[in-house]
Design a protein around this motif. Structure first.
Motif, PDB file in Angstrom:
ATOM      1  N   MET A  21       0.844  -1.202   0.000  1.00 38.17           N
ATOM      2  CA  MET A  21       0.000   0.000   0.000  1.00 38.17           C
ATOM      3  C   MET A  21       0.877   1.248   0.000  1.00 38.17           C
ATOM      4  O   MET A  21       0.607   2.222  -0.717  1.00 38.17           O
ATOM      5  N   TYR A  22       1.934   1.223   0.788  1.00 37.81           N
ATOM      6  CA  TYR A  22       2.869   2.352   0.838  1.00 37.81           C
ATOM      7  C   TYR A  22       3.505   2.559  -0.534  1.00 37.81           C
ATOM      8  O   TYR A  22       3.639   3.693  -1.015  1.00 37.81           O
ATOM      9  N   ASP A  23       3.880   1.459  -1.179  1.00 33.85           N
ATOM     10  CA  ASP A  23       4.449   1.544  -2.520  1.00 33.85           C
ATOM     11  C   ASP A  23       3.455   2.198  -3.485  1.00 33.85           C
ATOM     12  O   ASP A  23       3.830   3.026  -4.322  1.00 33.85           O
ATOM     13  N   TYR A  24       2.190   1.858  -3.345  1.00 29.51           N
ATOM     14  CA  TYR A  24       1.149   2.456  -4.190  1.00 29.51           C
ATOM     15  C   TYR A  24       1.047   3.958  -3.946  1.00 29.51           C
ATOM     16  O   TYR A  24       0.972   4.756  -4.888  1.00 29.51           O
ATOM     17  N   TYR A  25       1.054   4.367  -2.685  1.00 27.24           N
ATOM     18  CA  TYR A  25       0.984   5.796  -2.367  1.00 27.24           C
ATOM     19  C   TYR A  25       2.165   6.559  -2.963  1.00 27.24           C
ATOM     20  O   TYR A  25       2.048   7.728  -3.329  1.00 27.24           O
ATOM     21  N   LEU A  26       3.306   5.883  -3.058  1.00 30.58           N
ATOM     22  CA  LEU A  26       4.500   6.532  -3.599  1.00 30.58           C
ATOM     23  C   LEU A  26       4.501   6.580  -5.122  1.00 30.58           C
ATOM     24  O   LEU A  26       5.367   7.212  -5.724  1.00 30.58           O
ATOM     25  N   GLY A  27       3.550   5.879  -5.737  1.00 33.19           N
ATOM     26  CA  GLY A  27       3.517   5.834  -7.192  1.00 33.19           C
ATOM     27  C   GLY A  27       4.323   4.693  -7.764  1.00 33.19           C
ATOM     28  O   GLY A  27       4.635   4.685  -8.964  1.00 33.19           O
ATOM     29  N   GLU A  44     -10.234   7.427   2.279  1.00 30.89           N
ATOM     30  CA  GLU A  44     -11.546   7.978   2.613  1.00 30.89           C
ATOM     31  C   GLU A  44     -11.506   8.673   3.968  1.00 30.89           C
ATOM     32  O   GLU A  44     -12.248   9.618   4.215  1.00 30.89           O
ATOM     33  N   PHE A  45     -10.651   8.205   4.846  1.00 34.86           N
ATOM     34  CA  PHE A  45     -10.495   8.809   6.165  1.00 34.86           C
ATOM     35  C   PHE A  45      -9.434   9.907   6.148  1.00 34.86           C
ATOM     36  O   PHE A  45      -9.541  10.891   6.869  1.00 34.86           O
ATOM     37  N   MET A  46      -8.391   9.706   5.332  1.00 32.38           N
ATOM     38  CA  MET A  46      -7.293  10.674   5.261  1.00 32.38           C
ATOM     39  C   MET A  46      -6.968  10.927   3.790  1.00 32.38           C
ATOM     40  O   MET A  46      -6.059  10.307   3.226  1.00 32.38           O
ATOM     41  N   PRO A  47      -7.703  11.825   3.139  1.00 30.50           N
ATOM     42  CA  PRO A  47      -7.509  12.046   1.704  1.00 30.50           C
ATOM     43  C   PRO A  47      -6.091  12.462   1.331  1.00 30.50           C
ATOM     44  O   PRO A  47      -5.637  12.203   0.220  1.00 30.50           O
ATOM     45  N   GLY A  48      -5.389  13.092   2.250  1.00 29.17           N
ATOM     46  CA  GLY A  48      -4.040  13.562   1.942  1.00 29.17           C
ATOM     47  C   GLY A  48      -2.953  12.538   2.185  1.00 29.17           C
ATOM     48  O   GLY A  48      -1.758  12.861   2.108  1.00 29.17           O
ATOM     49  N   LEU A  49      -3.335  11.292   2.452  1.00 32.10           N
ATOM     50  CA  LEU A  49      -2.360  10.270   2.813  1.00 32.10           C
ATOM     51  C   LEU A  49      -1.252  10.090   1.774  1.00 32.10           C
ATOM     52  O   LEU A  49      -0.075  10.018   2.139  1.00 32.10           O
ATOM     53  N   PRO A  50      -1.558  10.021   0.474  1.00 37.59           N
ATOM     54  CA  PRO A  50      -0.462   9.871  -0.497  1.00 37.59           C
ATOM     55  C   PRO A  50       0.555  11.003  -0.428  1.00 37.59           C
ATOM     56  O   PRO A  50       1.765  10.761  -0.503  1.00 37.59           O
ATOM     57  N   LYS A  51       0.090  12.234  -0.257  1.00 37.12           N
ATOM     58  CA  LYS A  51       1.023  13.359  -0.186  1.00 37.12           C
ATOM     59  C   LYS A  51       1.895  13.279   1.061  1.00 37.12           C
ATOM     60  O   LYS A  51       3.082  13.628   1.032  1.00 37.12           O
ATOM     61  N   VAL A  52       1.299  12.814   2.158  1.00 37.48           N
ATOM     62  CA  VAL A  52       2.074  12.641   3.388  1.00 37.48           C
ATOM     63  C   VAL A  52       3.171  11.607   3.164  1.00 37.48           C
ATOM     64  O   VAL A  52       4.336  11.815   3.527  1.00 37.48           O
ATOM     65  N   MET A  53       2.810  10.478   2.559  1.00 41.95           N
ATOM     66  CA  MET A  53       3.783   9.418   2.304  1.00 41.95           C
ATOM     67  C   MET A  53       4.874   9.883   1.347  1.00 41.95           C
ATOM     68  O   MET A  53       6.060   9.578   1.526  1.00 41.95           O
ATOM     69  N   GLN A  54       4.479  10.621   0.326  1.00 42.97           N
ATOM     70  CA  GLN A  54       5.458  11.107  -0.650  1.00 42.97           C
ATOM     71  C   GLN A  54       6.402  12.126  -0.026  1.00 42.97           C
ATOM     72  O   GLN A  54       7.608  12.123  -0.309  1.00 42.97           O
ATOM     73  N   ALA A  55       5.868  12.987   0.841  1.00 48.93           N
ATOM     74  CA  ALA A  55       6.724  13.955   1.530  1.00 48.93           C
ATOM     75  C   ALA A  55       7.693  13.239   2.465  1.00 48.93           C
ATOM     76  O   ALA A  55       8.863  13.623   2.584  1.00 48.93           O
ATOM     77  N   ASN A  56       7.204  12.197   3.118  1.00 48.38           N
ATOM     78  CA  ASN A  56       8.055  11.415   4.015  1.00 48.38           C
ATOM     79  C   ASN A  56       9.193  10.759   3.239  1.00 48.38           C
ATOM     80  O   ASN A  56      10.352  10.779   3.661  1.00 48.38           O
ATOM     81  N   GLY A 154      24.356   5.593   9.289  1.00 50.17           N
ATOM     82  CA  GLY A 154      23.105   6.326   9.161  1.00 50.17           C
ATOM     83  C   GLY A 154      21.976   5.414   9.624  1.00 50.17           C
ATOM     84  O   GLY A 154      21.665   4.421   8.959  1.00 50.17           O
ATOM     85  N   LEU A 155      21.400   5.708  10.782  1.00 50.44           N
ATOM     86  CA  LEU A 155      20.305   4.908  11.331  1.00 50.44           C
ATOM     87  C   LEU A 155      18.984   5.558  10.938  1.00 50.44           C
ATOM     88  O   LEU A 155      18.720   6.705  11.301  1.00 50.44           O
ATOM     89  N   LEU A 156      18.164   4.830  10.208  1.00 49.77           N
ATOM     90  CA  LEU A 156      16.889   5.368   9.742  1.00 49.77           C
ATOM     91  C   LEU A 156      15.730   4.703  10.472  1.00 49.77           C
ATOM     92  O   LEU A 156      15.581   3.475  10.442  1.00 49.77           O
ATOM     93  N   LEU A 157      14.931   5.528  11.121  1.00 48.51           N
ATOM     94  CA  LEU A 157      13.681   5.102  11.758  1.00 48.51           C
ATOM     95  C   LEU A 157      12.586   5.984  11.167  1.00 48.51           C
ATOM     96  O   LEU A 157      12.061   6.888  11.808  1.00 48.51           O
ATOM     97  N   VAL A 158      12.281   5.723   9.923  1.00 48.15           N
ATOM     98  CA  VAL A 158      11.410   6.602   9.145  1.00 48.15           C
ATOM     99  C   VAL A 158       9.991   6.041   9.120  1.00 48.15           C
ATOM    100  O   VAL A 158       9.753   4.947   8.605  1.00 48.15           O
ATOM    101  N   ALA A 159       9.070   6.788   9.711  1.00 48.23           N
ATOM    102  CA  ALA A 159       7.646   6.416   9.728  1.00 48.23           C
ATOM    103  C   ALA A 159       7.435   5.023  10.312  1.00 48.23           C
ATOM    104  O   ALA A 159       6.667   4.226   9.776  1.00 48.23           O
ATOM    105  N   ILE A 160       8.109   4.735  11.418  1.00 51.08           N
ATOM    106  CA  ILE A 160       7.965   3.426  12.053  1.00 51.08           C
ATOM    107  C   ILE A 160       7.576   3.533  13.525  1.00 51.08           C
ATOM    108  O   ILE A 160       6.790   2.730  14.032  1.00 51.08           O
TER     109      ILE A 160
END
Length: 217
Positions: A21-27, A44-56, A154-160
């Protein structure tokens, strides 16, 4: 449903996956209609979700490029999902061809897809492990093979971290990971927040709880 070459045989592609699903939001292209339908329901609950994921994801890419520019050539990405569409190894190895990247995820779907995506890349690998058990990550043979903890990482804890319950003490897990890193290392972290979400709090909480359960099952 026809199974593409990148989809491991061990994965049930009729069940939606948070990672896809995350991959889909990213295109991206590593997703199926079942994932896209689940993603549309979440929107439907968060219409801006793809933009949030893409910004992340855009932030993550900038952070990796910055770290590489500062001389960091090895990255530990925990909660990585499927490493497609501008992931850490693509950015890091474009900047430093011999950069090493270890992805970590506890979702078997994400791990299986990652293994297929990373096949043939000697500088990147994936580990099935849980952020809530940092010592298992740090002591795993895979991490020891790719990541030299005596050098900056580089330790990444991105959206987790927003998927980790307070009862599991995410603060202690992050502290343990940080303490294991050499001087000069960098921590890249993002965290979801309710601020700015145009929803009643109880509705946002209900959707977040549902998503969290799906992501951590």
């Amino acid at each position: 449903m026809e199974r593409p070459a990148w989809a491991p045989r061990s994965i049930d592609i009729s069940v939606p996956s948070v990672s896809r699903m995350y991959d889909y939001y990213l295109g991206g292209s590593h997703n199926f209609e079942v994932d896209r339908e689940a993603a549309r329901r979440a929107m439907e609950f968060m219409p801006g979700l793809p933009k949030v994921m893409q910004a992340n994801r855009a932030f993550m890419r900038r952070a990796v490029r910055f770290a590489a520019g500062e001389g960091i050539t090895q990255f530990l990405d925990i909660g990585s999902g499927i490493p497609t569409f501008g992931s850490v190894h693509e950015v890091a190895q474009a900047a430093v061809p011999d950069a090493r990247v270890m992805y970590v995820d506890h979702d078997p779907v994400a791990v299986a897809h990652s293994q297929a995506v990373l096949e043939g890349n000697d500088g990147a690998d994936v580990l099935a492990a849980d952020l809530r058990k940092p010592q298992e990550i740090l002591e795993s043979p895979g991490v020891r093979r790719l990541i030299d903890l005596d050098r900056p990482v580089g330790l990444l804890l991105v959206a987790i971290l927003h998927f980790v319950e307070d009862a599991d003490d995410p603060y202690a897990a992050v502290a343990e990971l940080r303490q294991a890193l050499a001087p000069g290392s960098m921590l890249v972290l993002t965290h979801a927040a309710y601020e700015g979400i145009p929803l009643p709090a109880e509705r946002a909480e209900g959707r977040w709880t549902c998503t969290r359960r799906l992501a951590t099952r």
